[in-house]
Design an enzyme around this catalytic site. Structure first.
Site, PDB file in Angstrom:
ATOM      1  N   ASP A  30       0.854  -1.195   0.000  1.00  0.00           N
ATOM      2  CA  ASP A  30       0.000   0.000   0.000  1.00  0.00           C
ATOM      3  C   ASP A  30       0.884   1.237   0.000  1.00  0.00           C
ATOM      4  OD1 ASP A  30      -3.280   0.215   0.732  1.00  0.00           O
ATOM      5  OD2 ASP A  30      -2.122   2.074   0.894  1.00  0.00           O
ATOM      6  N   LYS A  35      -0.754   3.081   7.306  1.00  0.00           N
ATOM      7  CA  LYS A  35      -1.531   1.832   7.246  1.00  0.00           C
ATOM      8  C   LYS A  35      -0.593   0.618   7.312  1.00  0.00           C
ATOM      9  CE  LYS A  35      -5.588   1.623   4.768  1.00  0.00           C
ATOM     10  NZ  LYS A  35      -6.433   1.624   3.574  1.00  0.00           N
ATOM     11  N   THR A 121     -13.260  -2.834  -8.651  1.00  0.00           N
ATOM     12  CA  THR A 121     -14.409  -2.716  -9.557  1.00  0.00           C
ATOM     13  C   THR A 121     -14.093  -1.621 -10.569  1.00  0.00           C
ATOM     14  OG1 THR A 121     -15.827  -3.349  -7.713  1.00  0.00           O
ATOM     15  CG2 THR A 121     -16.916  -2.376  -9.640  1.00  0.00           C
ATOM     16  N   GLU A 151     -14.811  -8.672  -6.881  1.00  0.00           N
ATOM     17  CA  GLU A 151     -15.012  -9.080  -5.492  1.00  0.00           C
ATOM     18  C   GLU A 151     -16.450  -8.785  -5.083  1.00  0.00           C
ATOM     19  OE1 GLU A 151     -12.950 -10.784  -3.355  1.00  0.00           O
ATOM     20  OE2 GLU A 151     -14.934 -10.816  -2.443  1.00  0.00           O
ATOM     21  N   LEU A 153     -17.457  -9.415  -1.701  1.00  0.00           N
ATOM     22  CA  LEU A 153     -17.585  -9.472  -0.239  1.00  0.00           C
ATOM     23  C   LEU A 153     -18.341  -8.265   0.304  1.00  0.00           C
ATOM     24  CD1 LEU A 153     -15.476  -7.289   1.172  1.00  0.00           C
ATOM     25  CD2 LEU A 153     -13.803  -9.025   0.632  1.00  0.00           C
ATOM     26  N   ARG A 154     -19.003  -8.491   1.435  1.00  0.00           N
ATOM     27  CA  ARG A 154     -19.702  -7.398   2.135  1.00  0.00           C
ATOM     28  C   ARG A 154     -18.887  -7.023   3.355  1.00  0.00           C
ATOM     29  NH1 ARG A 154     -24.683 -10.876   3.682  1.00  0.00           N
ATOM     30  NH2 ARG A 154     -22.939 -12.316   3.770  1.00  0.00           N
ATOM     31  N   GLY A 256     -35.778   1.610   4.009  1.00  0.00           N
ATOM     32  CA  GLY A 256     -35.026   2.245   5.090  1.00  0.00           C
ATOM     33  C   GLY A 256     -34.552   3.623   4.687  1.00  0.00           C
ATOM     34  N   CYS A 263     -19.617   0.926  -2.319  1.00  0.00           N
ATOM     35  CA  CYS A 263     -19.883   0.208  -3.578  1.00  0.00           C
ATOM     36  C   CYS A 263     -21.180   0.602  -4.272  1.00  0.00           C
ATOM     37  CB  CYS A 263     -19.866  -1.297  -3.329  1.00  0.00           C
ATOM     38  SG  CYS A 263     -18.215  -1.882  -2.932  1.00  0.00           S
ATOM     39  N   ARG A 330     -18.235   5.716   4.178  1.00  0.00           N
ATOM     40  CA  ARG A 330     -18.375   6.212   2.812  1.00  0.00           C
ATOM     41  C   ARG A 330     -19.861   6.241   2.409  1.00  0.00           C
ATOM     42  NH1 ARG A 330     -13.428   2.904   0.016  1.00  0.00           N
ATOM     43  NH2 ARG A 330     -13.937   1.403   1.651  1.00  0.00           N
TER      44      ARG A 330
HETATM   45  N1  LIG Z   1     -15.245  -2.303   0.227  1.00  0.00           N
HETATM   46  C1  LIG Z   1     -16.042  -3.230  -0.260  1.00  0.00           C
HETATM   47  O1  LIG Z   1     -16.930  -3.717   0.416  1.00  0.00           O
HETATM   48  C2  LIG Z   1     -15.852  -3.721  -1.674  1.00  0.00           C
HETATM   49  C3  LIG Z   1     -16.512  -4.886  -2.080  1.00  0.00           C
HETATM   50  C4  LIG Z   1     -16.323  -5.331  -3.389  1.00  0.00           C
HETATM   51  C5  LIG Z   1     -15.524  -4.611  -4.257  1.00  0.00           C
HETATM   52  N2  LIG Z   1     -14.917  -3.461  -3.845  1.00  0.00           N
HETATM   53  C6  LIG Z   1     -14.045  -2.763  -4.786  1.00  0.00           C
HETATM   54  O2  LIG Z   1     -12.699  -3.049  -4.433  1.00  0.00           O
HETATM   55  C7  LIG Z   1     -11.871  -1.913  -4.662  1.00  0.00           C
HETATM   56  C8  LIG Z   1     -11.144  -1.527  -3.391  1.00  0.00           C
HETATM   57  O3  LIG Z   1     -12.105  -1.128  -2.440  1.00  0.00           O
HETATM   58  P1  LIG Z   1     -11.752  -0.917  -0.905  1.00  0.00           P
HETATM   59  O4  LIG Z   1     -13.030  -0.652  -0.208  1.00  0.00           O
HETATM   60  O5  LIG Z   1     -10.893  -2.027  -0.440  1.00  0.00           O
HETATM   61  O6  LIG Z   1     -10.880   0.428  -1.010  1.00  0.00           O
HETATM   62  P2  LIG Z   1      -9.988   1.112   0.124  1.00  0.00           P
HETATM   63  O7  LIG Z   1     -10.068   2.552  -0.117  1.00  0.00           O
HETATM   64  O8  LIG Z   1     -10.370   0.562   1.463  1.00  0.00           O
HETATM   65  O9  LIG Z   1      -8.520   0.591  -0.178  1.00  0.00           O
HETATM   66  C9  LIG Z   1      -7.773   0.950  -1.304  1.00  0.00           C
HETATM   67  C10 LIG Z   1      -6.313   0.992  -0.899  1.00  0.00           C
HETATM   68  O10 LIG Z   1      -5.505   1.166  -2.055  1.00  0.00           O
HETATM   69  C11 LIG Z   1      -4.389   1.944  -1.684  1.00  0.00           C
HETATM   70  N3  LIG Z   1      -3.697   2.453  -2.877  1.00  0.00           N
HETATM   71  C12 LIG Z   1      -4.045   3.465  -3.696  1.00  0.00           C
HETATM   72  N4  LIG Z   1      -3.144   3.603  -4.685  1.00  0.00           N
HETATM   73  C13 LIG Z   1      -2.190   2.649  -4.490  1.00  0.00           C
HETATM   74  C14 LIG Z   1      -1.019   2.267  -5.180  1.00  0.00           C
HETATM   75  N5  LIG Z   1      -0.608   2.902  -6.269  1.00  0.00           N
HETATM   76  N6  LIG Z   1      -0.297   1.253  -4.693  1.00  0.00           N
HETATM   77  C15 LIG Z   1      -0.680   0.590  -3.590  1.00  0.00           C
HETATM   78  N7  LIG Z   1      -1.798   0.902  -2.896  1.00  0.00           N
HETATM   79  C16 LIG Z   1      -2.554   1.922  -3.330  1.00  0.00           C
HETATM   80  C17 LIG Z   1      -4.974   3.002  -0.769  1.00  0.00           C
HETATM   81  O11 LIG Z   1      -3.983   3.599   0.035  1.00  0.00           O
HETATM   82  C18 LIG Z   1      -5.970   2.159   0.043  1.00  0.00           C
HETATM   83  O12 LIG Z   1      -5.391   1.649   1.233  1.00  0.00           O
HETATM   84  C19 LIG Z   1     -12.797  -0.836  -5.209  1.00  0.00           C
HETATM   85  O13 LIG Z   1     -12.753  -0.857  -6.617  1.00  0.00           O
HETATM   86  C20 LIG Z   1     -14.154  -1.265  -4.719  1.00  0.00           C
HETATM   87  O14 LIG Z   1     -15.194  -0.824  -5.559  1.00  0.00           O
HETATM   88  C21 LIG Z   1     -15.049  -3.016  -2.572  1.00  0.00           C
END
Ligand SMILES: NC(=O)c1ccc[n+]([C@@H]2O[C@H](COP(=O)([O-])OP(=O)(O)OC[C@H]3O[C@@H](n4cnc5c(N)ncnc54)[C@H](O)[C@@H]3O)[C@@H](O)[C@H]2O)c1
Length: 432
Positions: A30, A35, A121, A151, A153-154, A256, A263, A330
């Site tokens: 990351d 973090k 996504t 992905e 996951l919830r 609700g 997402c 978010r």
């Molecule tokens: N959160 C969910 O429930 C969920 C579920 C399914 C899919 N998604 C998808 O998964 C993706 C990630 O979502 P998330 O909620 O985990 O996001 P997040 O914001 O929690 O995490 C993203 C991470 O990527 C890091 N990052 C950014 N640029 C980087 C780089 N160049 N190198 C390394 N790390 C870098 C950020 O610092 C951050 O820690 C999104 O596209 C989201 O739509 C999320």
């Protein structure tokens, strides 16, 4: 297998830890130094049930490591996952800049054959952009394959959803990538939980279509909830009656205070934008989003039916996170409701079992209570926005006795209206 997980947020960390737990060697990368420092100490920088234990066990057993330096992770890996964020840009399109940055880094560091898996996504066409950027930045030509592995996951259920998925979707263009990823996911496959192999475009569409359908069900019920209130129907009974229809099923029919999270809102907007970009009609997607915005905005007017002037009133907000069992804020409904209350001159005291720290950064001017009872004390009204379990069997008599006025607006329909009225509350809920 040797895996690099680039992006260590909710998805990257859960997926990385779960792959490590299945016996793979996983390096999580990351750009966020704090973090990674927190993770190296075995601590998880956000709330996700069970994840902390899994992370520390796998660190101890040497299968899970963390770094801010992508190159060694890329070089050591056979499979590289891109799991960085794809937030909405100002037009509602998915902003893929972080994904493309990672593609550049992969190109630069590449030292041999890799399968590059887009887990974020991303809109249709992103895999081509990733491919082009990797080729442009390679120091010398190395073969690679791109795959899409969305992905599902919830948050709050992330480990279970990863380990016991409804399905695993792998979009590839070659047998080689397909076989490698099928092998990686094999331990999770069961007869009723298949690994679906598609092309990249279909994999991308499955993800967007799934989130849009779930959001559509919520907005559908929220729109009807307003009619139920006008005609004396109960949206919960309507949902139950609909849910017994096997063609419909009972899930995601809860009216609700609107959906939020990282997402649904952004994926619906992104799909609307993609439809428009390809010259297709997107009225349905726009309607899903608009109904949701209006639903969040309808909470304060509903409260004003009980409290016509909010000036100087003390309002307790129960639940700040976008849903229970996460600290993710978010697009949480609280971020619409609280500013609207402040604008009306109310003072707000919030309580959330997990999201207080994040909420404080976003809303530093409101008060925070350590528990729901203290939040309710001397309040003119309680507005429940997140259905945390802690609210379900709370001592409502005690709550009521401590309030200035016994007004409770239940934005998630968790209480029985008759019971609340019997207790002496002026109770409002959604669509009942
Ligand atoms: N959160 C969910 O429930 C969920 C579920 C399914 C899919 N998604 C998808 O998964 C993706 C990630 O979502 P998330 O909620 O985990 O996001 P997040 O914001 O929690 O995490 C993203 C991470 O990527 C890091 N990052 C950014 N640029 C980087 C780089 N160049 N190198 C390394 N790390 C870098 C950020 O610092 C951050 O820690 C999104 O596209 C989201 O739509 C999320």
């Amino acid at each position: 297998m040797k895996i690099a997980m680039i992006g260590t947020g909710y998805v990257g960390l859960t997926t990385g830890a779960c792959f490590a737990n299945l016996g793979n060697d996983v390096m999580c990368v990351d750009v966020d130094e704090s973090k990674i420092a927190t993770l190296k100490e075995g601590k998880v920088p956000f709330f996700e049930p069970g994840l902390s234990e899994m992370v520390s066990q796998n660190i101890e057993q040497g299968r899970l490591t963390f770094t801010t330096n992508a190159a060694p992770a890329i070089q050591a890996a056979e499979i590289i996952f891109i799991a960085v964020g794809t937030p909405s840009d100002e037009d509602g399109r998915a902003d893929v800049q972080y994904v493309l940055n990672v593609a550049e880094e992969i190109g630069k560091a590449m030292n041999g054959f890799k399968v590059i898996v887009i887990k974020s996504t991303v809109p249709l066409g992103t895999s081509r952009k990733v491919e082009t950027l990797i080729k442009q930045h390679q120091q010398q030509p190395h073969e690679f394959e791109i795959a899409s592995n969305p992905e599902f996951l919830r948050e709050g259920e992330a480990i279970n959803d990863f380990m016991i998925p409804d399905r695993i979707v792998i979009g590839t263009e070659t047998e080689r990538a397909k076989n490698l990823l099928t092998h990686l996911y094999k331990p999770l496959e069961r007869p009723n939980r298949p690994i679906l192999s598609t092309n990249i475009e279909s994999a991308v569409m499955i993800k967007y279509a799934s989130n849009a359908m779930l959001s559509a069900r919520i907005s559908f019920m929220n729109e009807l909830a307003h009619l139920c209130e006008k005609v004396g129907a109960d949206i919960k009974d309507v949902a139950t009656g609909m849910g017994y229809d096997t063609r419909i099923g009972p899930r995601f029919l809860q009216a609700g205070a609107g959906y939020g999270g990282s997402c649904f809102p952004k994926d619906v907007r992104a799909l609307a934008a993609t439809l428009q970009d390809y010259g297709c009609n997107n009225v349905l997607m726009q309607a899903i989003e608009n109904v949701n915005i209006k639903q969040k905005e309808s909470i304060v007017p509903k409260l004003k039916e009980e409290l016509p002037s909010l000036q100087g009133k003390r309002i307790a907000i129960w639940g700040l996170a976008f849903k229970p069992k996460t600290d993710d804020m978010r697009e949480a409904t609280s971020l619409t409701v609280i500013p609207a209350l402040l604008k009306e001159g109310a003072s707000v005291i919030g309580f959330d079992p997990e999201a207080e720290e994040i909420a404080k950064k976003l809303m530093p001017t409101i008060e925070y209570a350590p528990n729901p009872y203290e939040a309710a004390m001397d309040a003119d009204a309680i507005v429940l926005l997140t259905e945390w379990d802690v609210f379900r069997q709370i001592d409502l008599q005690r709550v009521k006795n401590s309030m200035k006025q016994p007004i409770l607006l239940d934005g998630r329909n968790i209480y029985d209206p008759a019971e609340l009225q019997k207790l002496g509350f002026r109770y409002q809920s959604i669509g009942r």
